[in-house]
Design an enzyme around this catalytic site. Structure first.
Site, PDB file in Angstrom:
ATOM      1  N   ARG A  76       0.833  -1.204   0.000  1.00 52.62           N
ATOM      2  CA  ARG A  76       0.000   0.000   0.000  1.00 52.62           C
ATOM      3  C   ARG A  76       0.869   1.255   0.000  1.00 52.62           C
ATOM      4  O   ARG A  76       0.514   2.269  -0.618  1.00 52.62           O
ATOM      5  CB  ARG A  76      -0.968   0.023   1.190  1.00 52.62           C
ATOM      6  CG  ARG A  76      -2.074  -1.015   1.078  1.00 52.62           C
ATOM      7  CD  ARG A  76      -2.914  -0.815  -0.197  1.00 52.62           C
ATOM      8  NE  ARG A  76      -3.756  -1.949  -0.472  1.00 52.62           N
ATOM      9  CZ  ARG A  76      -3.513  -2.879  -1.399  1.00 52.62           C
ATOM     10  NH1 ARG A  76      -2.436  -2.821  -2.140  1.00 52.62           N
ATOM     11  NH2 ARG A  76      -4.329  -3.870  -1.600  1.00 52.62           N
TER      12      ARG A  76
ATOM     13  N   GLU B  36       2.050   1.572  -3.450  1.00 47.23           N
ATOM     14  CA  GLU B  36       0.931   2.072  -4.241  1.00 47.23           C
ATOM     15  C   GLU B  36       0.740   3.575  -4.030  1.00 47.23           C
ATOM     16  O   GLU B  36       0.487   4.324  -4.981  1.00 47.23           O
ATOM     17  CB  GLU B  36      -0.344   1.309  -3.850  1.00 47.23           C
ATOM     18  CG  GLU B  36      -1.561   1.673  -4.640  1.00 47.23           C
ATOM     19  CD  GLU B  36      -2.775   0.861  -4.211  1.00 47.23           C
ATOM     20  OE1 GLU B  36      -3.527   0.461  -5.103  1.00 47.23           O
ATOM     21  OE2 GLU B  36      -2.956   0.629  -2.990  1.00 47.23           O
TER      22      GLU B  36
ATOM     23  N   SER C 255      14.904  14.786   1.102  1.00 45.47           N
ATOM     24  CA  SER C 255      15.851  13.822   1.637  1.00 45.47           C
ATOM     25  C   SER C 255      15.158  12.706   2.400  1.00 45.47           C
ATOM     26  O   SER C 255      14.196  12.939   3.131  1.00 45.47           O
ATOM     27  CB  SER C 255      16.832  14.524   2.585  1.00 45.47           C
ATOM     28  OG  SER C 255      17.703  13.585   3.181  1.00 45.47           O
TER      29      SER C 255
END
Length: 162
Positions: free
Chosen positions: A89, A92, A115
């Site tokens: 997830r 995703e 960063s």
């Protein structure tokens, strides 16, 4: 012993003792729980004092304690794309929202990156009547790209068209 072997040993001890991550983090201390758990899982390094505390907690040998203080090969064993549903997830989220995040960061800050080294992250539980929510806050330093050899008054770092 490899770092993967040490991680498995630490997880075996955690299971055997019935310890929570909170207990381990409280005992080692000195950093974010995310960093400490990451170190136990082999993705981060502990400072020497933290590694010593972890060694005492887990009953480690000197070489194992030293290994906790070494810079790990981060992400070396990660499958791409991730196969664990929770980790997937996050993948995703980046795949779907990454282009928008990139565009918005560049518009606000210029040409550069956020960063992941000079970085903070927190996680908290947010109660919700429809089901509790996970709130993760990411804060990374903006690192502008260097435009070497610039001329005509162009800035050297994070050039941003006005």
């Amino acid at each position: 012993m490899t770092r993967i072997d040490l991680t498995e040993r630490l997880l075996d001890i955690k299971r055997e003792k019935g310890w929570s991550w909170k207990h381990i983090c409280d005992e080692i201390g000195g950093a974010s729980p995310i960093l400490i758990v990451g170190a136990v899982l082999g993705q981060m390094k502990l400072t020497k004092p933290q590694a010593a505390k972890a060694g005492e907690l887990f009953g480690l040998t000197r070489p194992e304690i030293a290994m906790l203080n070494e810079v790990p090969l981060r992400g070396a064993n990660a499958t791409m794309p991730p196969t664990d549903p929770l980790i997937y997830r996050f993948y995703e989220l980046v795949m779907v929202n990454g282009p928008a995040w990139k565009a918005l960061i560049e518009e606000e800050f210029g040409d550069g990156i956020m960063s992941a080294i000079d970085f903070d992250m927190t996680m908290e539980r947010q109660p919700d009547p429809k089901g509790d929510r996970v709130k993760i806050t990411l804060s990374g330093k903006f690192l502008p790209y260097k435009y070497y050899g610039t001329a005509d008054g162009a800035p050297q770092y994070g050039y941003k068209e006005e």
